[in-house]
Scaffold this motif. Sequence first.
Motif, short mmCIF file in Angstrom:
data_model
loop_
_atom_site.label_atom_id
_atom_site.label_comp_id
_atom_site.label_asym_id
_atom_site.label_seq_id
_atom_site.Cartn_x
_atom_site.Cartn_y
_atom_site.Cartn_z
N TRP A 32 -18.26 4.95 -3.36
CA TRP A 32 -17.43 6.41 -3.49
C TRP A 32 -18.42 7.59 -3.03
O TRP A 32 -17.66 8.55 -2.31
CB TRP A 32 -17.30 6.58 -4.92
CG TRP A 32 -16.26 5.54 -5.63
CD1 TRP A 32 -16.41 4.89 -6.70
CD2 TRP A 32 -14.65 5.35 -4.75
NE1 TRP A 32 -15.07 4.15 -6.91
CE2 TRP A 32 -14.26 4.55 -5.79
CE3 TRP A 32 -14.05 5.95 -3.75
CZ2 TRP A 32 -12.67 4.11 -5.72
CZ3 TRP A 32 -12.72 5.39 -3.76
CH2 TRP A 32 -12.42 4.43 -4.58
N LEU A 35 -18.03 8.04 0.48
CA LEU A 35 -16.84 8.57 0.83
C LEU A 35 -16.55 10.09 0.49
O LEU A 35 -15.51 10.86 0.36
CB LEU A 35 -15.77 7.83 0.21
CG LEU A 35 -15.34 6.39 1.09
CD1 LEU A 35 -14.64 5.61 -0.07
CD2 LEU A 35 -15.21 6.53 2.32
N ASP A 37 -16.60 11.06 -2.78
CA ASP A 37 -16.11 11.29 -3.93
C ASP A 37 -17.13 10.94 -5.15
O ASP A 37 -17.21 9.91 -5.79
CB ASP A 37 -14.73 10.15 -4.25
CG ASP A 37 -14.03 10.47 -5.23
OD1 ASP A 37 -14.50 11.06 -6.24
OD2 ASP A 37 -12.90 9.99 -5.19
N TYR A 38 -17.76 12.17 -5.42
CA TYR A 38 -18.96 12.11 -6.41
C TYR A 38 -18.47 11.92 -7.83
O TYR A 38 -19.04 11.30 -8.65
CB TYR A 38 -19.74 13.28 -6.05
CG TYR A 38 -20.32 13.34 -4.83
CD1 TYR A 38 -21.19 12.53 -4.34
CD2 TYR A 38 -19.73 14.15 -3.94
CE1 TYR A 38 -21.90 12.45 -3.15
CE2 TYR A 38 -20.17 14.12 -2.44
CZ TYR A 38 -21.33 13.36 -2.01
OH TYR A 38 -21.93 13.19 -0.68
N GLU A 39 -17.43 12.41 -8.04
CA GLU A 39 -16.87 12.10 -9.62
C GLU A 39 -16.37 10.76 -9.93
O GLU A 39 -17.02 10.30 -10.76
CB GLU A 39 -15.54 13.26 -9.61
CG GLU A 39 -15.76 14.58 -9.69
CD GLU A 39 -14.63 15.60 -10.00
OE1 GLU A 39 -13.55 14.97 -10.32
OE2 GLU A 39 -14.83 16.79 -9.76
N ARG A 40 -15.82 10.28 -8.75
CA ARG A 40 -15.80 8.54 -9.18
C ARG A 40 -17.10 7.85 -9.09
O ARG A 40 -17.22 7.01 -9.93
CB ARG A 40 -14.79 7.80 -8.09
CG ARG A 40 -13.45 8.23 -8.18
CD ARG A 40 -12.45 7.68 -7.28
NE ARG A 40 -11.16 7.61 -7.57
CZ ARG A 40 -10.07 7.11 -6.82
NH1 ARG A 40 -10.67 6.42 -5.80
NH2 ARG A 40 -8.84 7.05 -7.05
N VAL A 69 -21.82 16.75 -7.87
CA VAL A 69 -20.58 17.31 -8.65
C VAL A 69 -20.75 18.89 -8.83
O VAL A 69 -19.94 19.50 -8.78
CB VAL A 69 -20.14 16.49 -9.83
CG1 VAL A 69 -19.47 17.26 -10.63
CG2 VAL A 69 -19.81 15.17 -9.34
#
Length: 90
Positions: A32, A35, A37-40, A69
Amino acid sequence: MTAAHHYTVAIDSGALSRQNRAIAYNNRGVAWARLGDYERALADFTEARALTPGDSILFSNIQAAEQQVAGNMATASFAERKRAGGLWFL
């Protein structure tokens, strides 16, 4: 399909041991993060830590994701973070 998808299939299979689930969550978190998407990623690192609370790699990964984040490392590439002790596969 992404690496994150393959780790999701493994996690959802119910066939992994506790340790292997922690590894899969961590590695999916790294996927993640790659990609963007640091929250995921943070959610997966946190789940992995719940399964293996004493793992120092997970602590490092959580810190790196929290910084992303929060925007503290917005300009750092994944390779730069990894060289700096950022995200690591288990």
